[in-house]
Scaffold this motif. Structure first.
Motif, mmCIF file in Angstrom:
data_model
loop_
_atom_site.group_PDB
_atom_site.id
_atom_site.type_symbol
_atom_site.label_atom_id
_atom_site.label_comp_id
_atom_site.label_asym_id
_atom_site.label_seq_id
_atom_site.Cartn_x
_atom_site.Cartn_y
_atom_site.Cartn_z
ATOM 1 N N PRO A 187 0.860 -1.332 0.030
ATOM 2 C CA PRO A 187 -0.067 -0.021 -0.006
ATOM 3 C C PRO A 187 0.772 1.265 -0.247
ATOM 4 C CG PRO A 187 -0.647 -1.496 1.638
ATOM 5 C CD PRO A 187 0.718 -2.033 0.964
ATOM 6 N N ASP A 188 0.254 2.282 -0.433
ATOM 7 C CA ASP A 188 1.058 3.538 -0.474
ATOM 8 C C ASP A 188 1.599 4.038 0.913
ATOM 9 O OD1 ASP A 188 -0.108 3.763 -2.976
ATOM 10 O OD2 ASP A 188 -1.201 5.621 -2.740
ATOM 11 N N GLN A 189 0.718 3.823 2.041
ATOM 12 C CA GLN A 189 1.383 4.085 3.239
ATOM 13 C C GLN A 189 2.703 3.351 3.688
ATOM 14 O OE1 GLN A 189 -0.407 6.372 5.207
ATOM 15 N NE2 GLN A 189 1.412 6.311 6.436
ATOM 16 N N PHE A 190 2.918 2.222 3.085
ATOM 17 C CA PHE A 190 4.266 1.571 3.398
ATOM 18 C C PHE A 190 5.232 2.366 2.810
ATOM 19 C CE2 PHE A 190 7.638 -1.299 1.776
ATOM 20 C CZ PHE A 190 7.973 -2.083 2.638
ATOM 21 N N GLN B 277 -5.603 8.535 -1.844
ATOM 22 C CA GLN B 277 -6.284 9.939 -1.201
ATOM 23 C C GLN B 277 -6.132 10.019 0.253
ATOM 24 O OE1 GLN B 277 -9.902 11.301 -2.750
ATOM 25 N NE2 GLN B 277 -10.158 13.068 -1.714
ATOM 26 N N ARG B 278 -6.528 8.824 0.628
ATOM 27 C CA ARG B 278 -6.420 8.540 2.363
ATOM 28 C C ARG B 278 -5.031 8.747 2.684
ATOM 29 N NH1 ARG B 278 -7.801 3.147 5.104
ATOM 30 N NH2 ARG B 278 -5.860 2.921 4.136
ATOM 31 N N ASP B 279 -4.204 7.953 2.113
ATOM 32 C CA ASP B 279 -2.738 7.861 2.530
ATOM 33 C C ASP B 279 -2.140 8.931 2.308
ATOM 34 O OD1 ASP B 279 -3.547 5.473 3.187
ATOM 35 O OD2 ASP B 279 -2.291 4.040 1.445
ATOM 36 N N PHE B 280 -2.330 9.713 1.346
ATOM 37 C CA PHE B 280 -1.564 11.044 1.082
ATOM 38 C C PHE B 280 -2.064 11.984 2.160
ATOM 39 C CE2 PHE B 280 -0.657 15.189 -0.917
ATOM 40 C CZ PHE B 280 0.479 15.097 -1.026
ATOM 41 N N ALA B 281 -3.201 12.139 2.352
ATOM 42 C CA ALA B 281 -3.687 13.034 3.292
ATOM 43 C C ALA B 281 -3.202 12.887 4.746
ATOM 44 C CB ALA B 281 -5.307 12.958 3.703
ATOM 45 N N ARG B 282 -3.015 11.376 4.937
ATOM 46 C CA ARG B 282 -2.212 10.919 6.287
ATOM 47 C C ARG B 282 -0.730 11.343 6.450
ATOM 48 N NH1 ARG B 282 -3.045 5.028 7.468
ATOM 49 N NH2 ARG B 282 -5.350 5.743 7.614
ATOM 50 N N LEU B 283 -0.152 11.286 5.403
ATOM 51 C CA LEU B 283 1.226 11.817 5.047
ATOM 52 C C LEU B 283 1.295 13.063 5.565
ATOM 53 C CD1 LEU B 283 4.337 11.368 4.155
ATOM 54 C CD2 LEU B 283 3.386 12.001 1.903
ATOM 55 N N LEU B 284 0.315 13.884 4.936
ATOM 56 C CA LEU B 284 0.568 15.553 5.179
ATOM 57 C C LEU B 284 0.268 15.759 6.586
ATOM 58 C CD1 LEU B 284 -1.514 17.068 2.221
ATOM 59 C CD2 LEU B 284 1.006 16.664 2.451
#
Length: 552
Positions: free
Chosen positions: A346-349, A412-419
């Motif tokens: 996943p992107d979060q990784f 979209q969720r993972d990028f918002a979490r990164l910010l």
């Protein structure tokens, strides 16, 4: 005629009949079949010239044909492209390393094949008493080669045909004629023969930003575009917000590949150059550019004190990614082995890996992180990681479109979490984030204009219709106000993103990027498409004369 001679003739005939059977079952039309026969003749006369024995030559030729068909089918199953002459012409250590990595038993199988085949060849050599004169073999070889060249030039293969299965031998043979013709005419890369201008290169340590530059994170958003351009697609609420920048604007990003070649855009955004300049060699752009193209965004940023990192979701040998990126100035390259995984994550990784790097090195100076995502990679015909986003409900589109939208929602969720995590964990650091979609998904070409048939779609792709090559790019910032924002035009071609990134970060441009900025302004966001490729050819020559591109 004795029974021994009769048995030899029968064995030779059976090998030729076997090749004809392969032709009947794999070649699509009369031109393909003719090219197959000419290629078969070339192989036979080649081996006859070396061995003089028709039985040995037909056996070796058949083995090569079978091997080519098997390899081509394997390649098509993996990346939906049949084998090409360039696969052999541009073979390198990275290619061999990648094959060994994805096929652990390949080396063992090669050894077994050699152990089995060599004794058979020796037996056939002893059994075959027929001989052919060398002169006859050379005449036959030359005639078949001339015939294949004439047919290939009279009926050139369309670029899109490599994305169709079948006709493995004829497409390989015809691609050889096209590749060698292109290489002798233009070389690997298009460029003007001579230009009057010269780039005024400066010493490496001449970059002096007006203020402390931000950390830069560039996100390669796999297969992502705003699907609302396709008619009749239902999207979830707030879908479009993912494509907006910090200033509320939606910006369009014109790429050079459709449906699959992420490395085209990788070349665009790191080298700041066009894959289309490589013509028929475009598919191998990063492999050709590795060690030859030294101009790039990472090099420009290192000149300004940045430490450069790549987070890559596949093996670094894939399409020579590690070698190419290192040549453009990337200092630390972490592929899937370095990240401790052997699958698409996943992107979060990958974002977590980036945060760990920032936590470790953010006090040492500005950082550039190129984060390559993969969760939205094809295929979309199954529910990938059903444990993620369990609240998702399909919207009533076709199954692969709904799955595509689900994965976009995850992104979209993972990028918002990164910010949020960057704001929380690094309150005293400034960040510039630049995201882009590397290409549209493979199914997009079938839903943009549903009334078109395959021939119509192929025409759109080969003419580079912008509708089929447009994704998005977006700009975000944390504790930082981007500068020179007008340079970030509403629509740009991919090679301008490195220039725009430096402008947004407030960095002085070196001579090559300053010249490219003038092209951006003249061509209003177009690069290769500007003046029929004339601007790109002139710019390539400037870089060659400056020593930033070598051997092309």
């Amino acid at each position: 005629m004795g029974w021994r001679d009769a048995s030899r003739i029968a064995l030779i005939a059976s090998l030729h009949i076997a090749s004809l059977a392969i032709m009947v079952f794999t070649e699509a039309d009369i031109v393909a079949k003719l090219c197959f026969l000419l290629a078969w003749g070339i192989l036979n006369f080649f081996w006859l010239g070396l061995t003089r024995r028709p039985l040995v030559s037909s056996a070796l030729s058949l083995a090569m044909i079978v091997l080519l068909v098997l390899v081509s089918r394997l390649k098509y199953d993996i990346i939906w492209m049949t084998a090409n002459f360039l696969d052999v012409m541009i073979i390198d250590n990275d290619t061999l390393s990648y094959l060994m990595g994805v096929m652990p038993g390949l080396s063992r199988n090669i050894v077994i094949a050699v152990v089995v085949v060599l004794p058979l060849v020796v037996l056939l050599w002893r059994f075959d008493t027929f001989r052919m004169r060398l002169r006859t073999s050379l005449i036959g070889f030359g005639a078949c080669l001339a015939g294949l060249t004439a047919v290939s030039l009279a009926q050139p293969q369309e670029d899109w045909e490599t994305f169709l299965g079948g006709s493995y031998v004829s497409k390989f043979a015809r691609s050889g004629v096209a590749a060698l013709s292109e290489l002798t005419t233009h070389g690997y890369m298009e460029s003007d023969a001579v230009v009057a201008d010269r780039l005024k290169l400066l010493p490496d340590a001449t970059c002096a930003p007006a203020k402390k530059p931000p950390h830069i994170i560039m996100v390669h958003d796999e297969s992502s575009f705003d699907i609302r351009v396709a008619p009749g697609v239902k999207v979830p609420p707030r879908y479009g917000s993912h494509f907006l920048s910090f200033d509320g604007k939606a910006r369009h990003f014109v790429v050079e590949g459709a449906g699959g070649p992420s490395w085209y855009t990788e070349y665009n955004v790191l080298a700041g150059l066009s894959a289309r300049s490589f013509g028929k060699f475009s598919y191998y752009v990063t492999r050709i550019a590795a060690g030859r193209v030294e101009r790039g965004l990472p090099t420009a940023l290192r000149r300004c004190g940045y430490h450069t990192f790549t987070i890559y979701p596949a093996l670094g040998a894939f399409m020579s990614a590690r070698s190419f990126q290192t040549g453009t100035g990337m200092q630390d390259f972490l592929d899937q082995n370095s990240l401790g995984t052997s699958r698409v994550e996943p992107d979060q990784f990958y974002y977590d890996a980036a945060r760990r790097m920032i936590e470790r090195d953010h006090g040492k100076g500005p950082m550039f992180l190129y984060v390559y995502l993969a969760q939205n990679h094809y295929p979309w015909n199954y529910r990938w990681h059903p444990d993620l986003l369990p609240e998702w409900k399909d919207l009533g589109n076709t199954p692969f479109v709904d799955e595509y939208l689900r994965r976009q929602a995850l992104s979209q969720r993972d990028f918002a979490r990164l910010l949020d995590q960057l704001k929380r964990d690094f309150p005293d650091d400034a960040f510039l984030l630049v995201r882009y979609g590397d290409h549209q998904p493979d199914f997009a070409s079938f839903i943009l204009e549903p009334s078109l048939d395959e021939a119509g779609i192929a025409q759109r792709l080969t003419s580079f219709d912008p509708r089929y090559f447009t994704t998005y790019y977006a700009i975000d910032a944390i504790n930082y106000k981007p500068v020179n924002v007008p340079t970030a035009l509403e629509t740009i071609e991919g090679p301008y993103l490195p220039l725009i990134t430096q402008e947004l970060a407030g960095l002085p441009l070196d001579a090559s990027f300053a010249e490219q900025k003038r092209i951006l302004q003249r061509c209003q966001g177009q690069f290769y498409a500007c003046a029929g490729g004339a601007e790109a050819r002139r710019f390539n020559r400037l870089l060659i004369d400056a020593g930033l591109i070598k051997g092309l």
